[in-house]
Structure formats: structure tokens, C-alpha cells
Design a protein around this motif. Structure first.
Motif, mmCIF file in Angstrom:
data_model
loop_
_atom_site.group_PDB
_atom_site.id
_atom_site.type_symbol
_atom_site.label_atom_id
_atom_site.label_comp_id
_atom_site.label_asym_id
_atom_site.label_seq_id
_atom_site.Cartn_x
_atom_site.Cartn_y
_atom_site.Cartn_z
ATOM 1 N N SER A 14 0.831 -1.201 0.000
ATOM 2 C CA SER A 14 0.000 0.000 0.000
ATOM 3 C C SER A 14 0.861 1.243 0.000
ATOM 4 C CB SER A 14 -0.835 0.080 1.273
ATOM 5 O OG SER A 14 -1.413 -1.143 1.564
ATOM 6 N N PRO A 15 0.407 2.285 -0.687
ATOM 7 C CA PRO A 15 1.101 3.568 -0.553
ATOM 8 C C PRO A 15 0.751 4.212 0.793
ATOM 9 C CG PRO A 15 -0.735 3.762 -2.114
ATOM 10 C CD PRO A 15 -0.707 2.337 -1.654
ATOM 11 N N ALA A 16 1.770 4.613 1.561
ATOM 12 C CA ALA A 16 1.537 5.321 2.834
ATOM 13 C C ALA A 16 1.118 6.760 2.500
ATOM 14 C CB ALA A 16 2.825 5.321 3.651
ATOM 15 N N MET A 17 0.404 7.473 3.339
ATOM 16 C CA MET A 17 -0.197 6.997 4.568
ATOM 17 C C MET A 17 -1.569 6.352 4.349
ATOM 18 S SD MET A 17 1.596 7.632 7.317
ATOM 19 C CE MET A 17 0.277 7.572 8.544
ATOM 20 N N GLY A 18 -2.314 6.862 3.377
ATOM 21 C CA GLY A 18 -3.709 6.474 3.223
ATOM 22 C C GLY A 18 -3.948 4.971 3.166
ATOM 23 N N LEU A 53 -6.083 -12.006 4.506
ATOM 24 C CA LEU A 53 -5.584 -12.975 3.530
ATOM 25 C C LEU A 53 -4.478 -13.857 4.109
ATOM 26 C CD1 LEU A 53 -5.375 -10.599 0.426
ATOM 27 C CD2 LEU A 53 -6.953 -12.527 0.671
ATOM 28 N N GLY A 54 -4.011 -13.489 5.296
ATOM 29 C CA GLY A 54 -2.920 -14.259 5.911
ATOM 30 C C GLY A 54 -1.591 -14.048 5.210
ATOM 31 N N VAL A 55 -1.381 -12.817 4.691
ATOM 32 C CA VAL A 55 -0.108 -12.513 4.024
ATOM 33 C C VAL A 55 0.465 -11.220 4.612
ATOM 34 C CG1 VAL A 55 -0.838 -13.625 1.879
ATOM 35 C CG2 VAL A 55 -1.177 -11.138 2.151
ATOM 36 N N LYS A 56 1.732 -10.964 4.300
ATOM 37 C CA LYS A 56 2.377 -9.754 4.823
ATOM 38 C C LYS A 56 1.846 -8.507 4.138
ATOM 39 C CE LYS A 56 6.489 -11.456 6.857
ATOM 40 N NZ LYS A 56 7.830 -11.973 6.644
ATOM 41 N N ALA A 57 1.860 -7.400 4.866
ATOM 42 C CA ALA A 57 1.421 -6.115 4.333
ATOM 43 C C ALA A 57 2.585 -5.134 4.389
ATOM 44 C CB ALA A 57 0.232 -5.593 5.145
ATOM 45 N N TYR A 58 3.154 -4.860 3.230
ATOM 46 C CA TYR A 58 4.227 -3.870 3.132
ATOM 47 C C TYR A 58 3.630 -2.539 2.700
ATOM 48 C CZ TYR A 58 7.769 -7.659 3.069
ATOM 49 O OH TYR A 58 8.562 -8.726 3.373
ATOM 50 N N PHE A 59 4.405 -1.482 2.863
ATOM 51 C CA PHE A 59 3.942 -0.194 2.339
ATOM 52 C C PHE A 59 5.078 0.554 1.644
ATOM 53 C CE2 PHE A 59 4.919 0.323 6.861
ATOM 54 C CZ PHE A 59 5.768 1.416 6.872
ATOM 55 N N THR A 60 4.682 1.415 0.739
ATOM 56 C CA THR A 60 5.654 2.235 0.008
ATOM 57 C C THR A 60 5.637 3.647 0.563
ATOM 58 O OG1 THR A 60 4.050 2.979 -1.638
ATOM 59 C CG2 THR A 60 5.225 0.938 -2.140
#
Ligand code: ZN
Length: 193
Positions: A65-69, A81-88
Motif C-alpha cells: 500500500s502507498p503510505a499513509m492512506g 488474507l494471511g499474508v504480509k502487508a508492506y507499504f511504500t
């Protein structure tokens, strides 16, 4: 969650208001949307994350996801979904992965935002995913404000389509009707212009 349930959830949190609003851009609008007010409530954020995860065409290897929103809703979609959530984050204007986040070649990535307006941010994240050798599979958002589907090369899906017209002060029909102008987040009512 049905569209009506989502609308009610946002209305109850004062995150989706109807009236005559002065936006931070200086423009006027008959609607005000502030996703952070709903996402600040963890159980509500979790429910929205589950609903959004269900729109994903296939299970990704991770969400981005794009930070912050996009940060909180991305995290909740990742949980569902049981997966990692990274952000840009933006570094000198460019969308980048920081904090040790890395993508592996071929990894399937779903891009998550709170609101998609022009598709620009999601498009930039998708470009970054491709550049790093991974595979974007979808762009998901709670709200879609775009009048036409953004063409960013992956399926674009949202829980709710919502038009938010904006007007310059001089051409605002609500000003002409004399509806009191409200600055969201403040209790003070302003004089109609
Ligand atoms: Zn106005």
C-alpha cells in the motif's frame, strides 16, 4: 458488507458527511470523506479489510500500500488474507520500498488503497512492483472516486463507488443556494459566501 452497510459505517463515524464543505484544498464539495476516522477503530478496520480481501481475484503473496492512506487498510487486508502487508513511501517524489521491505521475483502483489481517485498512486506502486520483478495482480480500494476506471494494467476493484464533486468558490451551486459552509473537523460554521 453491503454498500449500504459501508455507507452507514462511515456516516456513523462522521467520516462521510453530506452538506456543504470547505476542503483542505480550498474547494467546496457537497460531500466530505475521511477514511482515517473509520480506520481508527480497529474492529471496523478489520471488517473492511475482510470485505476488501474478498474482492481480490486470487490470493496474493503479499499486499502493498502507498503510505499513509493505504497503510491501515493494507494491513487489515493482509491480516484477512494471511499474508504480509508492506507499504511504500515517497523518497524525493519517487515511490519506493524502505525499512528493509523487499519483493522477490515473481511474487504476486495486490495493491491496496483507502481511496482511489485518479489511480495515480496505485499506478506508481504497480510500476514499482514490476520494476522489482514481482507481479501485480490487482488494485483494491475501499472507495473509488474516479469517474472512469483508471487504466493501470490490473483489475481495479472497490467496495464502493462514490462521486465527490468539487467546486471553486465562485462556481459552487451550494454557495448560490446559501447553504452554510462547514469546515470538517471544526464545530464552527462559516458564513456562506
Ligand atoms: Zn460553496
Amino acid at each position: 458488507m453491503t454498500e449500504q452497510e459501508i455507507k452507514e459505517l462511515f456516516a456513523r463515524s462522521q467520516a462521510l458527511l453530506e452538506g456543504h464543505f470547505l476542503l483542505s484544498s480550498g474547494l467546496h464539495s457537497p460531500r466530505y470523506l475521511q477514511c482515517a476516522l473509520v480506520l481508527a477503530d480497529p474492529p471496523k478496520a478489520e471488517s473492511l479489510g475482510r470485505a476488501l480481501a474478498a474482492l481480490c481475484p486470487e490470493r496474493p503473496d503479499l499486499v502493498l500500500s502507498p503510505a499513509m492512506g493505504g497503510l491501515i487498510i493494507g494491513h487489515e487486508v493482509g491480516r484477512a488474507l494471511g499474508v504480509k502487508a508492506y507499504f511504500t513511501e515517497r523518497e524525493e517524489g519517487a515511490m519506493t520500498l524502505r525499512r528493509g521491505f523487499a519483493l522477490e521475483p515473481g511474487q504476486k502483489v495486490a495493491v491496496i488503497e483507502d481511496v482511489i481517485t485518479t489511480g495515480l498512486s496505485s499506478g506508481e506502486v504497480i510500476e514499482l512492483v514490476r520494476r522489482l520483478g514481482a507481479r501485480p495482480i490487482a488494485a483494491l480500494s475501499i472507495f473509488n472516486r474516479s469517474s472512469q476506471a483508471p487504466s493501470i494494467g490490473v483489475p481495479v476493484r472497490s467496495l464502493l463507488k462514490l462521486e465527490i464533486p468539487t467546486y471553486e468558490t465562485g462556481s459552487c451551486p451550494l454557495c448560490r443556494e446559501g447553504v452554510a459552509l462547514v469546515k470538517p473537523g471544526s464545530r464552527k460554521r462559516q458564513q456562506p459566501c
